[in-house]
Design a protein around this motif. Sequence first.
Motif, short mmCIF file in Angstrom:
data_model
loop_
_atom_site.label_atom_id
_atom_site.label_comp_id
_atom_site.label_asym_id
_atom_site.label_seq_id
_atom_site.Cartn_x
_atom_site.Cartn_y
_atom_site.Cartn_z
N LEU A 37 0.82 -1.21 0.00
CA LEU A 37 0.00 0.00 0.00
C LEU A 37 0.86 1.26 0.00
N ILE A 38 1.95 1.22 0.75
CA ILE A 38 2.87 2.36 0.78
C ILE A 38 3.47 2.58 -0.61
N GLY A 39 3.89 1.49 -1.25
CA GLY A 39 4.48 1.60 -2.58
C GLY A 39 3.48 2.13 -3.59
N ALA A 40 2.24 1.62 -3.55
CA ALA A 40 1.20 2.07 -4.48
C ALA A 40 0.88 3.54 -4.27
N ALA A 41 0.81 3.95 -3.00
CA ALA A 41 0.49 5.35 -2.68
C ALA A 41 1.56 6.29 -3.22
N LEU A 42 2.81 5.91 -3.10
CA LEU A 42 3.91 6.75 -3.61
C LEU A 42 3.81 6.95 -5.12
N VAL A 43 3.49 5.86 -5.82
CA VAL A 43 3.36 5.95 -7.28
C VAL A 43 2.18 6.82 -7.67
N VAL A 44 1.03 6.62 -7.00
CA VAL A 44 -0.17 7.38 -7.32
C VAL A 44 0.04 8.88 -7.10
N PHE A 45 0.60 9.24 -5.95
CA PHE A 45 0.82 10.65 -5.66
C PHE A 45 1.80 11.28 -6.66
N THR A 46 2.86 10.57 -6.97
CA THR A 46 3.87 11.10 -7.91
C THR A 46 3.29 11.25 -9.30
N TYR A 47 2.59 10.23 -9.78
CA TYR A 47 2.04 10.24 -11.13
C TYR A 47 0.96 11.32 -11.27
N CYS A 48 0.06 11.37 -10.28
CA CYS A 48 -1.03 12.35 -10.35
C CYS A 48 -0.51 13.78 -10.30
N LYS A 49 0.50 14.01 -9.51
CA LYS A 49 1.08 15.34 -9.43
C LYS A 49 1.73 15.72 -10.76
N ALA A 50 2.43 14.77 -11.37
CA ALA A 50 3.11 15.04 -12.64
C ALA A 50 2.11 15.28 -13.78
N LYS A 51 0.99 14.54 -13.76
CA LYS A 51 0.00 14.63 -14.84
C LYS A 51 -1.15 15.58 -14.52
N LYS A 52 -1.10 16.18 -13.31
CA LYS A 52 -2.16 17.10 -12.87
C LYS A 52 -3.53 16.42 -12.86
N ILE A 53 -3.57 15.23 -12.28
CA ILE A 53 -4.81 14.45 -12.13
C ILE A 53 -5.25 14.55 -10.68
N LYS A 54 -6.56 14.60 -10.46
CA LYS A 54 -7.08 14.67 -9.10
C LYS A 54 -6.74 13.38 -8.34
N ILE A 55 -5.91 13.52 -7.32
CA ILE A 55 -5.47 12.35 -6.57
C ILE A 55 -6.63 11.65 -5.88
N GLY A 56 -7.52 12.43 -5.29
CA GLY A 56 -8.65 11.85 -4.56
C GLY A 56 -9.52 10.98 -5.43
N MET A 57 -9.75 11.41 -6.67
CA MET A 57 -10.57 10.64 -7.61
C MET A 57 -9.93 9.28 -7.90
N VAL A 58 -8.61 9.27 -8.09
CA VAL A 58 -7.90 8.03 -8.37
C VAL A 58 -7.92 7.12 -7.14
N LEU A 59 -7.68 7.70 -5.98
CA LEU A 59 -7.66 6.90 -4.74
C LEU A 59 -9.01 6.26 -4.46
N ASP A 60 -10.10 6.95 -4.80
CA ASP A 60 -11.43 6.37 -4.59
C ASP A 60 -11.64 5.12 -5.44
N ILE A 61 -11.11 5.16 -6.66
CA ILE A 61 -11.21 3.99 -7.54
C ILE A 61 -10.36 2.85 -6.99
N LEU A 62 -9.15 3.20 -6.57
CA LEU A 62 -8.23 2.17 -6.09
C LEU A 62 -8.67 1.56 -4.76
N ALA A 63 -9.43 2.31 -3.96
CA ALA A 63 -9.87 1.82 -2.65
C ALA A 63 -10.62 0.50 -2.78
N ILE A 64 -11.60 0.48 -3.68
CA ILE A 64 -12.39 -0.74 -3.88
C ILE A 64 -11.53 -1.80 -4.58
#
Length: 284
Positions: free
Chosen positions: A108-135
């Motif tokens: 989970l720590i590894g996945a979170a690091l990738v998501v935050f880094t990628y979303c920041k670089a691509k200017k994607i809403k992190i919360g929206m992605v995390l909601d999908i990944l949660a389920i």
Amino acid sequence: MIQTISFPNLGIEFVLNRIAFSIFGINVYWYGIIIACGLLAAIGYALYAAKYAGLKQDDLLNMLLIALPVSIICARLYYVAFSWAEFKDDPMEIFDIRSGGIAVYGSLIGAALVVFTYCKAKKIKIGMVLDILAIGFLIGQAIGRWGNFVNGEAFGSVTNLPWGMSIRQGGALVANYAHPTFLYESLWNAVGILILLQYKKFKKFDGELFCGYIVWYGLGRAWIEGLRMDSLYIGMFRISQILAVLSVIAGILLIVYGRKKAALHKEMTASAETSKEEGNNLGA
């Protein structure tokens, strides 16, 4: 590699071989196959949900392709870091993950690091992605825990409940009438999927489902970890239990904060629209 897993009080017995098949002399384990099935199911859900969330599937797929190896590496490093006694005499064993030895929190720590880094670089809403990944996480974990069953691991202390589990490996009794904690967690995660799918209708901000995930998973892991016999420790404290409790607290605080912020934003927007409408009426 042959082991017998039984539930004596229920009259159920399984004779299992941890090796599914071999290719060019390399054993392929059921553990790895089951984990892979969990990952594929999670990715399948994520790609499906992305279409309805307004997220490009290509972005999500790219993110997942990066997160997958990073999560596996982090899951292994997390386990190795807190089980160094098992590897200090033969460090090459660190690279042999086919027979088990990974930690969910590390992944989970590894996945979170990738998501935050990628979303920041691509200017994607992190919360929206995390909601999908949660389920998606819960789907993968609910399936993946059955890899522990095939391996005859992740069991708990002795219980007198009807579903107490016994394990024999190579003729040796490994567990006798133990809590099947792998099953508890799998069922807990399956229920969590249903709860989050319903909760999704009432969320007030992007990222709220993910907060709900860390609360739900943390609650289950906190009590299930207390039953397990293979916990990783720092001194006398179970590491995963500490992280579980902290995640529950953090998740609740984030939900409260996020909902208050969303309510304030809604109130300010409504007030601004009212003021604009009154100004238009005066101008008329």
